[in-house]
Design an enzyme around this catalytic site. Structure first.
Site, PDB file in Angstrom:
ATOM      1  N   CYS A 140      -2.235   3.786  -3.995  1.00  0.00           N
ATOM      2  CA  CYS A 140      -1.849   2.372  -4.110  1.00  0.00           C
ATOM      3  C   CYS A 140      -2.972   1.416  -3.755  1.00  0.00           C
ATOM      4  CB  CYS A 140      -0.643   2.076  -3.223  1.00  0.00           C
ATOM      5  SG  CYS A 140      -1.068   2.008  -1.465  1.00  0.00           S
TER       6      CYS A 140
ATOM      7  N   CYS B  61      -1.732   6.968   1.725  1.00  0.00           N
ATOM      8  CA  CYS B  61      -0.958   6.359   2.810  1.00  0.00           C
ATOM      9  C   CYS B  61      -0.096   7.410   3.485  1.00  0.00           C
ATOM     10  CB  CYS B  61      -0.012   5.288   2.268  1.00  0.00           C
ATOM     11  SG  CYS B  61      -0.815   3.789   1.737  1.00  0.00           S
TER      12      CYS B  61
END
Lengths: 312, 228, 300
Positions: A271, A293
């Protein structure tokens, strides 16, 4: 019947658990099938009382009678007992492990809670009223109507410098914390920095030194003056402690060696976030390193926003 | 001339509990007065208790009977036999000096530092104290190469001179001297006498025991005769 | 005279049930610490004395005299059974206002030491603060006084940390200067003291004791068991330190030579009681009590 009961120990599988819950208990054993949230009311009362005491004395480890669960010690029984004692039928629960909703343990705990409570579950942080976690705090800031329950392996921050429980209890009672400060000093002398990664000791409410559980340094600043109630449960060690909202939480540091969080040289591969805690993935064949993440739900949300393809 | 010291009926006896409580006489019924700046000599045969008198004044012995009235600069008129330990410590540091017969040797401490120490207790700087100690040792003909040596290996006469220097360096108001020239030859003895005379000129009051009559007569203004 | 820095009144420590005949059946005359009726051990009883700033007080006695008990009670290592302790000191609190540690200490405040309160009645937290800032102790056994699994510098740093120092660089500078003064090899500052010689371990203890600039120094048989040359060096260091820093000091020893060298006043203890007290040279040259006379005549 014997086969359906499954073996003692081994990994928890939903099928075995379901059959465990469905069987007729033999005479003399307390029925566990028709109670809300698995625990009996006396147990829930004790855990709630101890939790209130923990909230009244931020950072202080309150001993409690840790009950038997269908999960072995060391797999989150402390966190589960807190969740089961506090949960109500209207609650919406999220369970993560190392930031991820999909890991085996998170899945099993979530299914167990669903089974014994019948509550709604979610993967979205903002939707949950109660989040149980192992070793991470969600990236999205939580609010005053949410509770974070953290699973704790070793609740005692002084254990590394003092093996005796009697002694550490006295040290907390008398605020005699010189040993742990000394430990930090020795680190700086040997390595020119404090080498503690996870379980970084913090001073809570200017009184107790606390172990925030093995969350990374990255998450420690999130504990300070937060809106959310943080509860910590150690099932094997039989302790509950808490950081109520708007509590001062200071990581231990020196004037010339201040507390630092982890630094990442790249952003998330999926992302692109540069302001989250990242997991490192090593590609098997090429030995290349990728970073994603740690908080998968947060990452997914960001990806959705960016209209990327979401992996199921 | 003010009266500095007045001794009334001073008696010292020792009870030796290890010898079935045998009583040994120190001195008996001693009385004398001393004016500021005077030098009193104690004379008499050995064993009559001359040292005991000095030790009672300095409180190295506890007097068995009698009074020792002393006019202190800081405390006024006090009875040395009865004052508080702390007051006595203060008087010893600032007003009363005592040159014993034997040097108390402190291991590792050089001759210069041994002599300088009383000044350090009075707050004099280390450099200044050492320089005054050095000059005093020179006057007493201690060889320079011994200044940094520990007096433990010195000859009797050398030790005595170091002892004397340590006792007089801070120019006490009242100086008690117990045979300060016993082991000295003519030259060094004269050095001691010269220093004592200088102190006398500066107004130091002294009580002294000298073995040698000539010295006693030379220095003392008066004599107190001890009897058997 | 000035107010004493330390005053101890009627200090007593008893181990056992106690009975009304305990006190009269024990002591120097009875030549025992143990009550023959109830078995209670009277480690010390009726100990009363005071200490001025800059004074070096000796406590001499043999085993069972109670001298170590007195020091341990003053240092809060043991709880006294009865007695009072008063401290009268001026303390510089400026350092205590900053830093994380100071936040903890500051919340509780620092106990007042103006000679009015019985220190034994303060909370353990307050007593620990006091002890850290106002007192320093050197034990006979370095294992008691030092943490062998931390570095020598760390041992000194511990007291600084408890006192609110929060700058590692400044702390190390202070440790270095303390080690220089106590003749500990600064190059070995980060090594554990377990690898040091006995004499150097004692000197690390002295550095640790002096790190927070205490007003009271407690020395418990510090040179017993050391080689003679090492003992001389440690004693020499203590002599110059007590004079330079004008510390009120208590020297506990069974060795009259050490007492004679270091102290200006002395207490003689036997079977838990003080039998004699006075100026050191008077106690050694003109001992009054039979036990003191025995002790003096027995010394080498």
């Amino acid at each position: 019947m014997a086969e359906q009961q499954g073996g003692a120990g081994g990994t928890l599988s939903s099928k075995t658990l379901t059959s465990y819950l469905q069987e007729t208990p033999p005479a003399g054993r307390i029925s566990t099938t028709n109670r809300f949230a698995f625990l009996d009311e006396a147990t829930k009362m004790e855990i709630r009382r101890k939790t209130l005491k923990a909230v009244a004395i931020p950072g202080y480890q309150v001993p409690f009678g840790s009950r038997e669960l269908p999960i072995a010690r060391g797999w989150g029984t402390g966190g589960i007992q807190l969740t089961l004692a506090l949960i109500g039928p209207e609650d919406i629960v999220k369970v993560i492990d190392q930031g991820c909703d999909d890991s085996v343990n998170a899945v099993n705990i979530r299914k167990f809670i669903q089974q014994v409570c019948g509550v709604e579950v979610t993967e979205k942080t903002a939707e949950a009223t109660l989040i149980q976690t192992r070793h991470r705090v969600p990236e999205e800031p939580m609010g005053k109507d949410q509770i974070l329950v953290l699973q704790v392996p070793i609740p005692e921050p002084l254990r590394d410098v003092e093996p005796s429980e009697q002694e550490t209890r006295r040290m907390h009672g008398e605020a005699d914390y010189s040993s742990i400060w000394l430990r930090l000093y020795e680190d700086i002398v040997a390595y020119n920095e404090i080498t503690i990664g996870a379980r970084y000791p913090v001073l809570v409410n200017r009184r107790h030194i606390m172990d925030p559980s093995p969350i990374p340094r990255w998450d420690v600043p999130l504990l300070h003056q937060s809106e959310t109630l943080y509860l910590f449960g150690a099932g094997r060690e039989k302790r509950i402690y808490a950081i109520p909202p708007h509590t001062e939480v200071h990581p231990l540091e020196f004037a010339d060696h201040r507390f630092r969080v982890e630094r990442f040289n790249q952003g998330c591969m999926l992302c692109g976030a540069t302001d989250t805690y990242l997991d490192e993935i090593v590609e098997g064949s090429t030995a290349q390193r990728f970073y994603t993440c740690s908080d998968t739900a947060h990452c997914r949300a960001r990806q959705e926003q960016q209209n990327k393809v979401v992996a199921p | 001339m003010t009266q500095l010291l007045a001794v009334h009926n001073l008696t010292k006896t020792f009870t030796m509990h290890t010898l079935h409580s045998r009583v040994i006489k120190g001195c008996t019924d001693v009385s004398f007065t001393l004016a500021t700046g005077e030098v009193l000599g104690l004379s008499g045969p050995s064993g009559t208790g001359k040292s005991s008198i000095l030790k009672c004044i300095y409180r190295a012995y506890l007097p068995s009977a009698g009074e020792i009235h002393y006019s202190s600069e800081r405390l006024g008129r006090v009875d040395l036999g009865r004052i508080d330990d702390h007051q006595m410590i203060m008087l010893r540091q600032h007003e009363i000096g005592y040159v014993t017969q034997f040097l108390k040797v402190i291991p590792r401490v050089s001759a210069v530092d041994t002599v300088a120490e009383p000044l350090l207790h009075k707050g004099v700087s280390l450099a200044e104290a050492r320089s005054r100690a050095t000059s005093l040792l020179k006057q007493l003909y201690i060889p320079e190469n011994l200044f940094d040596a520990c007096p433990v290996t010195f000859s009797g006469g050398e030790q005595q001179r170091v002892n004397f220097a340590a006792g007089v360096i801070s120019s006490p108001r009242l100086l008690l001297l117990d045979e300060p020239t016993a082991s000295l030859d003519v030259k060094t003895r004269q050095a001691v006498i010269d220093i004592l005379n200088r102190l006398k000129e500066q107004g130091t009051t002294m009580i002294a025991i000298f073995h040698e009559h000539q010295i006693m007569d030379a220095i003392a203004d008066r004599l107190y005769q001890m009897n058997d | 005279m000035n107010e004493p820095v330390l005053a101890i009144a009627n200090l007593g420590k008893y181990y056992g049930p106690g009975c009304e005949r305990c006190i009269n059946s024990t002591g120097p005359v009875a030549a025992t610490n143990i009550c023959p009726h109830c078995g209670t051990v009277i480690a010390c009883h009726g100990v009363t004395f005071s200490l001025q700033k800059g004074e070096v007080l000796g406590i001499v006695g043999e085993s069972g005299s109670g001298k170590s008990t007195v020091i341990k009670a003053i240092h809060f290592d043991i709880e006294p059974s009865m007695g009072e302790m008063y401290l009268n000191l001026t303390i510089d609190h400026s350092r205590r206002e900053n830093g994380l540690l100071a936040i903890v200490n500051g919340k509780r405040g620092f106990p007042v030491v103006d000679g009015k309160d019985n220190i034994f009645t303060l909370t353990p937290f307050a007593r620990r603060q006091l002890r850290n800032v106002c007192m320093g102790i050197v034990y006979q056994n370095p294992m008691l006084g030092l943490r062998m699994n931390f570095s020598a510098g760390g041992n000194v740093a511990e007291r600084l940390l408890m006192d609110g120092w929060d700058h590692v660089g400044e702390m190390r500078q202070r440790i270095r200067s303390l080690f220089e003064r106590t003749e500990v090899d600064t190059k070995r500052m980060d090594e554990p003291p377990s690898s040091f010689s006995g004499g150097m371990q004692q000197r690390v203890q002295i550095a640790r004791a002096l790190s927070t600039e205490p007003s009271l120094l407690l020395l418990d048989e510090v040179t017993t068991g050391l080689d003679v040359s090492v003992q001389a060096r440690v004693l020499d260091l203590l002599r110059s330190l007590t004079r330079e820093l004008n510390l009120a000091t208590i020297v506990v020893s069974h060795d009259l030579g050490v007492i004679n060298l270091l102290t200006t006043r002395t207490l003689v203890m036997k079977s838990g009681r003080i039998v004699e007290s006075g100026l050191t040279n008077q106690v050694l040259e003109d001992p009054q009590h039979p036990y003191t006379q025995l002790l003096v005549s027995s010394a080498l």
